[in-house]
Design a protein around this motif. Structure first.
Motif, PDB file in Angstrom:
ATOM      1  N   VAL A 164      -5.039   4.402  -1.683  1.00 40.30           N
ATOM      2  CA  VAL A 164      -4.747   3.034  -1.275  1.00 40.30           C
ATOM      3  C   VAL A 164      -4.813   2.989   0.245  1.00 40.30           C
ATOM      4  O   VAL A 164      -4.309   3.872   0.914  1.00 40.30           O
ATOM      5  CB  VAL A 164      -3.325   2.601  -1.712  1.00 40.30           C
ATOM      6  N   ARG A 165      -5.449   1.951   0.772  1.00 39.19           N
ATOM      7  CA  ARG A 165      -5.474   1.767   2.217  1.00 39.19           C
ATOM      8  C   ARG A 165      -5.363   0.291   2.530  1.00 39.19           C
ATOM      9  O   ARG A 165      -5.518  -0.557   1.653  1.00 39.19           O
ATOM     10  CB  ARG A 165      -6.726   2.369   2.830  1.00 39.19           C
ATOM     11  N   VAL A 166      -5.083  -0.013   3.784  1.00 38.86           N
ATOM     12  CA  VAL A 166      -4.940  -1.389   4.225  1.00 38.86           C
ATOM     13  C   VAL A 166      -6.147  -1.745   5.075  1.00 38.86           C
ATOM     14  O   VAL A 166      -6.494  -1.015   6.006  1.00 38.86           O
ATOM     15  CB  VAL A 166      -3.636  -1.581   5.035  1.00 38.86           C
ATOM     16  N   GLY A 167      -6.809  -2.863   4.737  1.00 38.95           N
ATOM     17  CA  GLY A 167      -7.945  -3.342   5.507  1.00 38.95           C
ATOM     18  C   GLY A 167      -7.470  -4.180   6.680  1.00 38.95           C
ATOM     19  O   GLY A 167      -6.373  -4.734   6.667  1.00 38.95           O
ATOM     20  N   ASP A 168      -8.308  -4.282   7.692  1.00 34.84           N
ATOM     21  CA  ASP A 168      -7.935  -5.030   8.889  1.00 34.84           C
ATOM     22  C   ASP A 168      -8.163  -6.524   8.737  1.00 34.84           C
ATOM     23  O   ASP A 168      -7.253  -7.319   8.795  1.00 34.84           O
ATOM     24  CB  ASP A 168      -8.734  -4.529  10.099  1.00 34.84           C
ATOM     25  N   ASP A 169      -9.405  -6.913   8.584  1.00 40.38           N
ATOM     26  CA  ASP A 169      -9.763  -8.322   8.535  1.00 40.38           C
ATOM     27  C   ASP A 169     -10.614  -8.585   7.306  1.00 40.38           C
ATOM     28  O   ASP A 169     -11.194  -7.674   6.729  1.00 40.38           O
ATOM     29  CB  ASP A 169     -10.571  -8.715   9.773  1.00 40.38           C
ATOM     30  N   PHE A 170     -10.716  -9.849   6.944  1.00 39.99           N
ATOM     31  CA  PHE A 170     -11.590 -10.222   5.850  1.00 39.99           C
ATOM     32  C   PHE A 170     -12.123 -11.625   6.091  1.00 39.99           C
ATOM     33  O   PHE A 170     -11.578 -12.382   6.864  1.00 39.99           O
ATOM     34  CB  PHE A 170     -10.877 -10.139   4.494  1.00 39.99           C
ATOM     35  N   ALA A 171     -13.205 -11.916   5.438  1.00 43.40           N
ATOM     36  CA  ALA A 171     -13.791 -13.257   5.502  1.00 43.40           C
ATOM     37  C   ALA A 171     -14.230 -13.649   4.104  1.00 43.40           C
ATOM     38  O   ALA A 171     -14.711 -12.816   3.346  1.00 43.40           O
ATOM     39  CB  ALA A 171     -14.993 -13.265   6.434  1.00 43.40           C
ATOM     40  N   VAL A 172     -14.038 -14.891   3.771  1.00 40.60           N
ATOM     41  CA  VAL A 172     -14.493 -15.418   2.491  1.00 40.60           C
ATOM     42  C   VAL A 172     -15.620 -16.388   2.806  1.00 40.60           C
ATOM     43  O   VAL A 172     -15.440 -17.338   3.564  1.00 40.60           O
ATOM     44  CB  VAL A 172     -13.354 -16.132   1.744  1.00 40.60           C
ATOM     45  N   ALA A 173     -16.784 -16.125   2.247  1.00 41.59           N
ATOM     46  CA  ALA A 173     -17.943 -16.971   2.514  1.00 41.59           C
ATOM     47  C   ALA A 173     -18.467 -17.545   1.212  1.00 41.59           C
ATOM     48  O   ALA A 173     -19.052 -16.842   0.401  1.00 41.59           O
ATOM     49  CB  ALA A 173     -19.035 -16.148   3.192  1.00 41.59           C
ATOM     50  N   PRO A 174     -18.242 -18.845   0.986  1.00 36.75           N
ATOM     51  CA  PRO A 174     -18.787 -19.455  -0.229  1.00 36.75           C
ATOM     52  C   PRO A 174     -20.315 -19.481  -0.162  1.00 36.75           C
ATOM     53  O   PRO A 174     -20.887 -19.448   0.929  1.00 36.75           O
ATOM     54  CB  PRO A 174     -18.206 -20.863  -0.219  1.00 36.75           C
ATOM     55  N   PRO A 175     -20.983 -19.528  -1.309  1.00 34.57           N
ATOM     56  CA  PRO A 175     -22.442 -19.494  -1.319  1.00 34.57           C
ATOM     57  C   PRO A 175     -23.086 -20.601  -0.486  1.00 34.57           C
ATOM     58  O   PRO A 175     -24.024 -20.355   0.231  1.00 34.57           O
ATOM     59  CB  PRO A 175     -22.823 -19.626  -2.784  1.00 34.57           C
ATOM     60  N   ASN A 176     -22.589 -21.806  -0.601  1.00 33.54           N
ATOM     61  CA  ASN A 176     -23.062 -22.902   0.259  1.00 33.54           C
ATOM     62  C   ASN A 176     -22.010 -24.001   0.262  1.00 33.54           C
ATOM     63  O   ASN A 176     -21.185 -24.078  -0.632  1.00 33.54           O
ATOM     64  CB  ASN A 176     -24.440 -23.421  -0.166  1.00 33.54           C
ATOM     65  N   SER A 177     -22.050 -24.827   1.258  1.00 34.61           N
ATOM     66  CA  SER A 177     -20.988 -25.817   1.434  1.00 34.61           C
ATOM     67  C   SER A 177     -20.951 -26.860   0.320  1.00 34.61           C
ATOM     68  O   SER A 177     -19.916 -27.438   0.056  1.00 34.61           O
ATOM     69  CB  SER A 177     -21.123 -26.502   2.784  1.00 34.61           C
ATOM     70  N   SER A 178     -22.065 -27.113  -0.347  1.00 29.61           N
ATOM     71  CA  SER A 178     -22.058 -28.138  -1.393  1.00 29.61           C
ATOM     72  C   SER A 178     -21.339 -27.675  -2.652  1.00 29.61           C
ATOM     73  O   SER A 178     -20.968 -28.485  -3.481  1.00 29.61           O
ATOM     74  CB  SER A 178     -23.490 -28.546  -1.739  1.00 29.61           C
ATOM     75  N   SER A 179     -21.137 -26.357  -2.796  1.00 28.75           N
ATOM     76  CA  SER A 179     -20.462 -25.866  -4.001  1.00 28.75           C
ATOM     77  C   SER A 179     -19.009 -25.500  -3.732  1.00 28.75           C
ATOM     78  O   SER A 179     -18.344 -24.937  -4.581  1.00 28.75           O
ATOM     79  CB  SER A 179     -21.200 -24.647  -4.556  1.00 28.75           C
TER      80      SER A 179
ATOM     81  N   ALA B  70       0.831  -1.205   0.000  1.00 33.67           N
ATOM     82  CA  ALA B  70       0.000   0.000   0.000  1.00 33.67           C
ATOM     83  C   ALA B  70       0.863   1.252   0.000  1.00 33.67           C
ATOM     84  O   ALA B  70       0.578   2.213  -0.721  1.00 33.67           O
ATOM     85  CB  ALA B  70      -0.928  -0.002   1.207  1.00 33.67           C
ATOM     86  N   GLU B  71       1.924   1.236   0.785  1.00 33.51           N
ATOM     87  CA  GLU B  71       2.829   2.391   0.838  1.00 33.51           C
ATOM     88  C   GLU B  71       3.502   2.606  -0.517  1.00 33.51           C
ATOM     89  O   GLU B  71       3.601   3.733  -1.011  1.00 33.51           O
ATOM     90  CB  GLU B  71       3.884   2.168   1.916  1.00 33.51           C
ATOM     91  N   GLU B  72       3.929   1.522  -1.128  1.00 34.15           N
ATOM     92  CA  GLU B  72       4.567   1.602  -2.444  1.00 34.15           C
ATOM     93  C   GLU B  72       3.596   2.129  -3.503  1.00 34.15           C
ATOM     94  O   GLU B  72       3.953   2.971  -4.318  1.00 34.15           O
ATOM     95  CB  GLU B  72       5.073   0.215  -2.835  1.00 34.15           C
ATOM     96  N   LEU B  73       2.361   1.627  -3.474  1.00 35.53           N
ATOM     97  CA  LEU B  73       1.384   2.012  -4.490  1.00 35.53           C
ATOM     98  C   LEU B  73       0.809   3.411  -4.269  1.00 35.53           C
ATOM     99  O   LEU B  73       0.348   4.039  -5.219  1.00 35.53           O
ATOM    100  CB  LEU B  73       0.244   0.996  -4.533  1.00 35.53           C
TER     101      LEU B  73
END
Length: 86
Positions: free
Chosen positions: A53-68, A40-43
């Motif tokens: 440009v900024r830096v985010g703290d946390d993220f979560a990835v949530a798939p649509p459903n477990s079967s996919s 971020a500093e470089e960009l």
């Protein structure tokens, strides 16, 4: 437009560079927050106009459903006959 990129490697650098050139705001987040901060500093020197440009703290990835998740492609069928002796 606000764009969030998960990761701070070569692909993130390329995508963020193009987004910043288009005047978009980019948030970077990664497993290693220090790596995201360095990128971020470089960009930020490349940001033009209203782009930022900024830096985010946390993220979560949530798939649509477990079967996919994970996505698997169906097996490929070969148009050639099997090779081998005979």
């Amino acid at each position: 437009m606000q764009i969030t990129i998960i990761g701070a490697g070569n692909m993130a650098r390329g995508i963020a560079t193009r987004a910043l050139a288009g005047g978009h705001t980019v948030t970077l987040t990664a497993k290693d927050p220090a790596k995201a901060a360095r990128l971020a500093e470089e960009l930020s020197a490349q940001a033009a106009g209203d782009a930022a440009v900024r830096v985010g703290d946390d993220f979560a990835v949530a798939p649509p459903n477990s079967s996919s998740w994970p996505c698997r492609s169906p097996p490929r069928r070969s148009s050639r006959p099997p090779s081998g002796p005979g």
